[in-house]
Enzyme design. Structure first.
Site, PDB file in Angstrom:
ATOM      1  N   GLY A  14      43.114 -25.364 -23.681  1.00 20.22           N
ATOM      2  CA  GLY A  14      43.934 -24.320 -24.302  1.00 20.22           C
ATOM      3  C   GLY A  14      45.272 -24.151 -23.621  1.00 20.22           C
ATOM      4  N   GLY A  17      44.451 -24.788 -19.685  1.00 15.32           N
ATOM      5  CA  GLY A  17      43.937 -26.103 -19.333  1.00 15.32           C
ATOM      6  C   GLY A  17      44.933 -27.214 -19.609  1.00 15.32           C
ATOM      7  N   PRO A  93      37.150 -13.881 -23.588  1.00 14.59           N
ATOM      8  CA  PRO A  93      37.680 -12.723 -24.324  1.00 14.59           C
ATOM      9  C   PRO A  93      36.885 -11.437 -24.069  1.00 14.59           C
ATOM     10  CG  PRO A  93      36.389 -14.115 -25.785  1.00 14.59           C
ATOM     11  CD  PRO A  93      36.462 -14.831 -24.467  1.00 14.59           C
ATOM     12  N   GLU A 161      44.840 -18.726 -12.514  1.00 13.91           N
ATOM     13  CA  GLU A 161      46.151 -19.230 -12.933  1.00 13.91           C
ATOM     14  C   GLU A 161      47.099 -18.057 -13.182  1.00 13.91           C
ATOM     15  OE1 GLU A 161      47.400 -22.283 -12.875  1.00 13.91           O
ATOM     16  OE2 GLU A 161      49.140 -21.044 -13.261  1.00 13.91           O
ATOM     17  N   PHE A 162      48.338 -18.204 -12.723  1.00 10.82           N
ATOM     18  CA  PHE A 162      49.324 -17.124 -12.863  1.00 10.82           C
ATOM     19  C   PHE A 162      50.461 -17.476 -13.820  1.00 10.82           C
ATOM     20  CE2 PHE A 162      47.301 -16.437  -8.711  1.00 10.82           C
ATOM     21  CZ  PHE A 162      46.914 -15.105  -8.838  1.00 10.82           C
ATOM     22  N   LYS A 220      43.496 -11.834  -9.217  1.00 12.99           N
ATOM     23  CA  LYS A 220      44.039 -12.202 -10.535  1.00 12.99           C
ATOM     24  C   LYS A 220      44.084 -10.986 -11.460  1.00 12.99           C
ATOM     25  CE  LYS A 220      45.339 -14.104 -14.203  1.00 12.99           C
ATOM     26  NZ  LYS A 220      46.707 -14.577 -14.403  1.00 12.99           N
ATOM     27  N   ALA A 223      46.848  -8.615 -10.192  1.00 13.27           N
ATOM     28  CA  ALA A 223      48.228  -9.057 -10.490  1.00 13.27           C
ATOM     29  C   ALA A 223      48.581  -8.701 -11.929  1.00 13.27           C
ATOM     30  CB  ALA A 223      48.355 -10.563 -10.250  1.00 13.27           C
ATOM     31  N   SER A 269      59.854  -2.093 -24.336  1.00 11.20           N
ATOM     32  CA  SER A 269      59.574  -2.906 -25.526  1.00 11.20           C
ATOM     33  C   SER A 269      58.699  -2.101 -26.474  1.00 11.20           C
ATOM     34  CB  SER A 269      58.833  -4.171 -25.096  1.00 11.20           C
ATOM     35  OG  SER A 269      57.608  -3.820 -24.466  1.00 11.20           O
ATOM     36  N   GLY A 273      51.913  -7.482 -25.310  1.00 12.20           N
ATOM     37  CA  GLY A 273      50.853  -8.148 -26.048  1.00 12.20           C
ATOM     38  C   GLY A 273      50.378  -9.335 -25.250  1.00 12.20           C
ATOM     39  N   CYS A 276      46.006 -11.706 -22.459  1.00  7.71           N
ATOM     40  CA  CYS A 276      45.408 -11.375 -21.156  1.00  7.71           C
ATOM     41  C   CYS A 276      45.624  -9.969 -20.624  1.00  7.71           C
ATOM     42  CB  CYS A 276      45.856 -12.395 -20.129  1.00  7.71           C
ATOM     43  SG  CYS A 276      45.149 -14.010 -20.476  1.00  7.71           S
ATOM     44  N   LYS A 279      43.068  -7.485 -22.033  1.00  9.50           N
ATOM     45  CA  LYS A 279      41.724  -7.966 -21.696  1.00  9.50           C
ATOM     46  C   LYS A 279      41.439  -7.783 -20.209  1.00  9.50           C
ATOM     47  CE  LYS A 279      41.438 -12.640 -21.264  1.00  9.50           C
ATOM     48  NZ  LYS A 279      41.127 -12.981 -19.867  1.00  9.50           N
TER      49      LYS A 279
HETATM   50  P1  NAD Z   1      42.365 -20.782 -24.998  1.00  9.43           P
HETATM   51  O1  NAD Z   1      41.552 -20.030 -25.960  1.00  9.43           O
HETATM   52  O2  NAD Z   1      43.743 -21.205 -25.345  1.00  9.43           O
HETATM   53  O3  NAD Z   1      41.579 -22.124 -24.562  1.00  9.43           O
HETATM   54  C1  NAD Z   1      40.246 -22.151 -24.204  1.00  9.43           C
HETATM   55  C2  NAD Z   1      39.641 -23.451 -24.712  1.00  9.43           C
HETATM   56  O4  NAD Z   1      38.324 -23.579 -24.164  1.00  9.43           O
HETATM   57  C3  NAD Z   1      39.477 -23.511 -26.228  1.00  9.43           C
HETATM   58  O5  NAD Z   1      40.180 -24.625 -26.732  1.00  9.43           O
HETATM   59  C4  NAD Z   1      37.966 -23.641 -26.431  1.00  9.43           C
HETATM   60  O6  NAD Z   1      37.616 -24.499 -27.506  1.00  9.43           O
HETATM   61  C5  NAD Z   1      37.520 -24.240 -25.119  1.00  9.43           C
HETATM   62  N1  NAD Z   1      36.104 -24.007 -24.793  1.00  9.43           N
HETATM   63  C6  NAD Z   1      35.392 -22.860 -24.913  1.00  9.43           C
HETATM   64  N2  NAD Z   1      34.139 -23.038 -24.485  1.00  9.43           N
HETATM   65  C7  NAD Z   1      34.044 -24.320 -24.079  1.00  9.43           C
HETATM   66  C8  NAD Z   1      32.992 -25.103 -23.530  1.00  9.43           C
HETATM   67  N3  NAD Z   1      31.789 -24.559 -23.312  1.00  9.43           N
HETATM   68  N4  NAD Z   1      33.241 -26.389 -23.239  1.00  9.43           N
HETATM   69  C9  NAD Z   1      34.464 -26.937 -23.447  1.00  9.43           C
HETATM   70  N5  NAD Z   1      35.504 -26.242 -23.968  1.00  9.43           N
HETATM   71  C10 NAD Z   1      35.289 -24.948 -24.280  1.00  9.43           C
HETATM   72  O7  NAD Z   1      42.385 -19.900 -23.651  1.00  9.43           O
HETATM   73  P2  NAD Z   1      43.538 -19.853 -22.551  1.00  9.43           P
HETATM   74  O8  NAD Z   1      44.655 -18.989 -23.020  1.00  9.43           O
HETATM   75  O9  NAD Z   1      43.828 -21.230 -22.088  1.00  9.43           O
HETATM   76  O10 NAD Z   1      42.812 -19.035 -21.399  1.00  9.43           O
HETATM   77  C11 NAD Z   1      41.768 -19.626 -20.643  1.00  9.43           C
HETATM   78  C12 NAD Z   1      41.472 -18.720 -19.459  1.00  9.43           C
HETATM   79  O11 NAD Z   1      42.614 -18.643 -18.602  1.00  9.43           O
HETATM   80  C13 NAD Z   1      41.130 -17.288 -19.820  1.00  9.43           C
HETATM   81  O12 NAD Z   1      40.155 -16.804 -18.935  1.00  9.43           O
HETATM   82  C14 NAD Z   1      42.430 -16.556 -19.592  1.00  9.43           C
HETATM   83  O13 NAD Z   1      42.218 -15.198 -19.247  1.00  9.43           O
HETATM   84  C15 NAD Z   1      43.028 -17.286 -18.430  1.00  9.43           C
HETATM   85  N6  NAD Z   1      44.491 -17.263 -18.345  1.00  9.43           N
HETATM   86  C16 NAD Z   1      45.271 -17.403 -19.461  1.00  9.43           C
HETATM   87  C17 NAD Z   1      46.652 -17.434 -19.355  1.00  9.43           C
HETATM   88  C18 NAD Z   1      47.533 -17.609 -20.556  1.00  9.43           C
HETATM   89  O14 NAD Z   1      48.733 -17.502 -20.417  1.00  9.43           O
HETATM   90  N7  NAD Z   1      47.026 -17.854 -21.745  1.00  9.43           N
HETATM   91  C19 NAD Z   1      47.259 -17.355 -18.099  1.00  9.43           C
HETATM   92  C20 NAD Z   1      46.439 -17.218 -16.967  1.00  9.43           C
HETATM   93  C21 NAD Z   1      45.066 -17.178 -17.113  1.00  9.43           C
HETATM   94  C1  UGA Z   2      51.013 -12.738 -18.120  1.00 15.72           C
HETATM   95  C2  UGA Z   2      51.437 -12.798 -16.658  1.00 15.72           C
HETATM   96  O1  UGA Z   2      52.851 -12.654 -16.576  1.00 15.72           O
HETATM   97  C3  UGA Z   2      51.010 -14.117 -16.025  1.00 15.72           C
HETATM   98  O2  UGA Z   2      51.335 -14.118 -14.639  1.00 15.72           O
HETATM   99  C4  UGA Z   2      49.504 -14.294 -16.207  1.00 15.72           C
HETATM  100  O3  UGA Z   2      49.086 -15.543 -15.708  1.00 15.72           O
HETATM  101  C5  UGA Z   2      49.167 -14.218 -17.675  1.00 15.72           C
HETATM  102  O4  UGA Z   2      49.611 -12.936 -18.205  1.00 15.72           O
HETATM  103  C6  UGA Z   2      47.720 -14.306 -17.969  1.00 15.72           C
HETATM  104  O5  UGA Z   2      46.901 -14.035 -17.118  1.00 15.72           O
HETATM  105  O6  UGA Z   2      47.447 -14.625 -19.119  1.00 15.72           O
HETATM  106  P1  UGA Z   2      51.921 -13.709 -20.431  1.00 15.72           P
HETATM  107  O7  UGA Z   2      50.991 -12.736 -21.042  1.00 15.72           O
HETATM  108  O8  UGA Z   2      51.882 -15.119 -20.895  1.00 15.72           O
HETATM  109  O9  UGA Z   2      51.698 -13.759 -18.827  1.00 15.72           O
HETATM  110  O10 UGA Z   2      53.430 -13.207 -20.631  1.00 15.72           O
HETATM  111  P2  UGA Z   2      54.305 -12.058 -19.934  1.00 15.72           P
HETATM  112  O11 UGA Z   2      55.644 -12.602 -19.702  1.00 15.72           O
HETATM  113  O12 UGA Z   2      53.622 -11.452 -18.779  1.00 15.72           O
HETATM  114  O13 UGA Z   2      54.416 -10.972 -21.084  1.00 15.72           O
HETATM  115  C7  UGA Z   2      53.305 -10.204 -21.499  1.00 15.72           C
HETATM  116  C8  UGA Z   2      53.743  -9.141 -22.479  1.00 15.72           C
HETATM  117  O14 UGA Z   2      54.500  -8.124 -21.816  1.00 15.72           O
HETATM  118  C9  UGA Z   2      54.634  -9.672 -23.595  1.00 15.72           C
HETATM  119  O15 UGA Z   2      54.288  -9.065 -24.816  1.00 15.72           O
HETATM  120  C10 UGA Z   2      56.006  -9.256 -23.140  1.00 15.72           C
HETATM  121  O16 UGA Z   2      56.909  -9.131 -24.197  1.00 15.72           O
HETATM  122  C11 UGA Z   2      55.714  -7.933 -22.481  1.00 15.72           C
HETATM  123  N1  UGA Z   2      56.746  -7.542 -21.498  1.00 15.72           N
HETATM  124  C12 UGA Z   2      56.926  -8.281 -20.375  1.00 15.72           C
HETATM  125  C13 UGA Z   2      57.508  -6.415 -21.717  1.00 15.72           C
HETATM  126  O17 UGA Z   2      57.335  -5.717 -22.739  1.00 15.72           O
HETATM  127  N2  UGA Z   2      58.451  -6.061 -20.795  1.00 15.72           N
HETATM  128  C14 UGA Z   2      58.659  -6.785 -19.666  1.00 15.72           C
HETATM  129  O18 UGA Z   2      59.539  -6.395 -18.864  1.00 15.72           O
HETATM  130  C15 UGA Z   2      57.877  -7.913 -19.457  1.00 15.72           C
END
Ligand code: NAD
Ligand code: UGA
Length: 467
Positions: A14, A17, A93, A161-162, A220, A223, A269, A273, A276, A279
């Site tokens: 995703g 990954g 989720p 991951e950050f 995590k 943060a 804003s 949204g 993460c 959640k």
């Molecule tokens: P995502 O939904 O984009 O990707 C997850 C993928 O995992 C999907 O493609 C799904 O099909 C696959 N999957 C689920 N179960 C599986 C299994 N049993 N075997 C193999 N594949 C499987 O999710 P994401 O946004 O990449 O987030 C993943 C994790 O990282 C979450 O815990 C999220 O909180 C965290 N995270 C996300 C972000 C971000 O910016 N999106 C940043 C930091 C941390």
């Molecule tokens: C956020 C964190 O910034 C990452 O460090 C973290 O890894 C990630 O969540 C995660 O765990 O998924 P992300 O959600 O991708 O990253 O994007 P951000 O830039 O943090 O923005 C999040 C939301 O806050 C957006 O809707 C953005 O528009 C809003 N935002 C951000 C504001 O309204 N004001 C700001 O000053 C900053």
């Protein structure tokens, strides 16, 4: 031996990954990296010119290594067998049903990965939690792995991951820090050191932190909670600014110049949204409650309460400004993604505004440079329980426009809900001429030149600014 020094497998292709493994592969030519997923559609897309996610710079990084030391596959069993290090990067989720529904994170996918690894592995491995999980999930992962029938010994690490979407590649290439948590035993420390060596190929050692497992998992959540809390804090002040005549941008500047506070992440804003923030805060709130820490739970829950208030406040202001009715009126929505430079719509605040306007029977025309209509429907169905199937007239109520000019043509109002750079460059004279009068602008991101718009003739309303 196939000439590689190390084999890495990542379960979950995703938003995390895919980019994370592409960056590891690009920086470590001697490591073979394979990303696996249950979804064939996603893996096929990673193997095609049309990647499954939009992220600036991602294609270049993928193309550098794909087919050399970076692979995408659905053959999960074979790739687990080959791997020395396995990352679990699956979605976690918020639970929708059962105990903790609406708050607790569902770690089902992580457990399924651990079970799969225990079942098919033929040798001992390091298993890395990359997903964001409730603190102590590594304990569950370890216990499941320990139940393997071959007597294999696994080491479990936490490596959250950050990265932020829209800036994933620079964030991964130059991270503020890499965090690795492990068991504080000789084997645990050796496993952590093995992962440190991977990152040390491009991240300075002093930026690679090692901690115990629980600190890493919890850091995590903390943060994200701190980041989201800054947005809710400034958004609460935006409401006070609108009531008093203060200007939130001036407040941000004045407050942010204090080095102890810092100027980043203080843009008010329509609310935050993304998949993460909400959640992870709900996860933190649930953890506090689980440990009987009611005051701590309530404290962090207010970040969500304020965010919901901000989203609602915006759509209510649109309706009241438009003479208390938008029924039958065309309204242009510029931006549906949850932030710029991504096509991701999970928990996007724009969706809640669209939902409220649909309830008010407006004709909503949405333009976003990266969001597909089907992704908008999927998210509206998942989060708002509003779908073409269960909401008669929805298909006609929401039009996806080919560009901003088409969205605004004949509209009573335009609302900027995502801060895409291209919205700053539009020909607003042309847009003004094409709109119904009075022509309203609602700047939900404070990115437009409000004085210039007022000179053209628009009535402008912005977050935290005098009208
Ligand atoms: P995502 O939904 O984009 O990707 C997850 C993928 O995992 C999907 O493609 C799904 O099909 C696959 N999957 C689920 N179960 C599986 C299994 N049993 N075997 C193999 N594949 C499987 O999710 P994401 O946004 O990449 O987030 C993943 C994790 O990282 C979450 O815990 C999220 O909180 C965290 N995270 C996300 C972000 C971000 O910016 N999106 C940043 C930091 C941390
Ligand atoms: C956020 C964190 O910034 C990452 O460090 C973290 O890894 C990630 O969540 C995660 O765990 O998924 P992300 O959600 O991708 O990253 O994007 P951000 O830039 O943090 O923005 C999040 C939301 O806050 C957006 O809707 C953005 O528009 C809003 N935002 C951000 C504001 O309204 N004001 C700001 O000053 C900053």
């Amino acid at each position: 031996s196939d000439g590689y020094d190390l084999h890495i497998c990542c379960m979950g292709a995703g938003y995390v990954g895919g980019p994370t493994m592409a960056v590891i592969a690009a920086n470590c030519p001697k490591i073979r990296v394979c990303v696996v997923d249950l979804s064939k559609k996603i893996i096929d897309a990673w193997n095609s010119p049309d990647l499954p996610i939009y992220e600036p710079g991602l294609m270049e990084v993928v193309e550098k290594s794909r087919g050399k030391n970076l692979f995408f596959s659905t053959d999960i069993d074979a790739e687990i067998k080959k791997a020395d290090i396995i990352f679990i990067s699956v979605n976690t989720p918020t639970k929708t049903v059962g105990i903790g529904a609406g708050r607790a994170a569902n770690v089902k996918n992580c457990e399924l990965c651990a079970r799969k690894i225990a079942e098919v592995s033929e040798g001992s491995k390091i298993v890395v939690e990359k997903s964001t999980v409730p603190v102590r999930t590594a304990e569950a992962v370890r216990r499941v792995l320990d139940c393997n029938e071959k007597g294999l010994k696994f080491q479990v690490l936490s490596n959250p991951e950050f990265l932020a979407e829209g800036t994933a590649i620079p964030d991964l290439m130059k991270p503020d820090r890499v965090l690795i948590g492990g068991v504080q035993s000789p084997e645990g420390l050796a496993a952590a050191e093995a992962l440190v060596s991977v990152y040390a190929n491009w991240v300075p050692r002093e930026q690679i932190l090692t901690t115990n497992l629980w600190s890493s998992e919890l850091a995590k959540l903390v943060a994200n909670a701190f980041l989201a809390q800054r947005v809710s804090s400034i958004n609460s002040i935006s409401a006070l600014c609108e009531a008093t005549g203060a200007n939130v941008s001036e407040i941000t500047r004045a407050v942010g110049m204090d080095n102890r506070i810092g100027k980043r992440f203080l843009n008010s804003s329509i609310g935050f949204g993304g998949s993460c923030f909400q959640k992870d805060i709900l996860n933190l709130v649930y953890l506090c409650e689980t440990y009987g820490l009611r005051e701590c739970a309530e404290y962090w829950n207010q970040v969500i309460v304020m965010n919901d208030y901000q989203k609602k406040r915006f759509s209510e202001k649109m309706v009241s400004t438009l003479f208390n009715t938008v029924t039958g009126k065309k309204i242009a929505i510029l931006g549906f993604a949850f932030k710029k430079d991504t096509g991701d719509v999970r928990e996007t605040p724009s969706m809640f505004v669209v939902r409220d306007l649909v309830h008010e029977q407006a004709k909503v025309h949405v333009y976003d440079p990266q969001v597909k209509r089907e992704d908008m429907w999927t998210e509206m169905d998942y989060t708002c329980k509003m779908s073409v199937a269960n909401y008669p007239g929805l298909e006609e109520a929401v039009t996806t426009a080919p560009d901003a000019y088409a969205a605004c043509d004949g509209a009573h109002a335009l609302a900027v809900l995502t801060e895409w750079d291209e919205f700053k460059e539009l020909d607003y004279e042309r847009i003004y001429k094409s709109m119904a009068k009075p022509a309203f602008v609602f700047d939900g991101r404070n990115i437009l030149d409000h004085d210039a718009l007022r000179k053209i003739g628009f009535e402008v309303h912005a977050i935290g600014k005098p009208d």
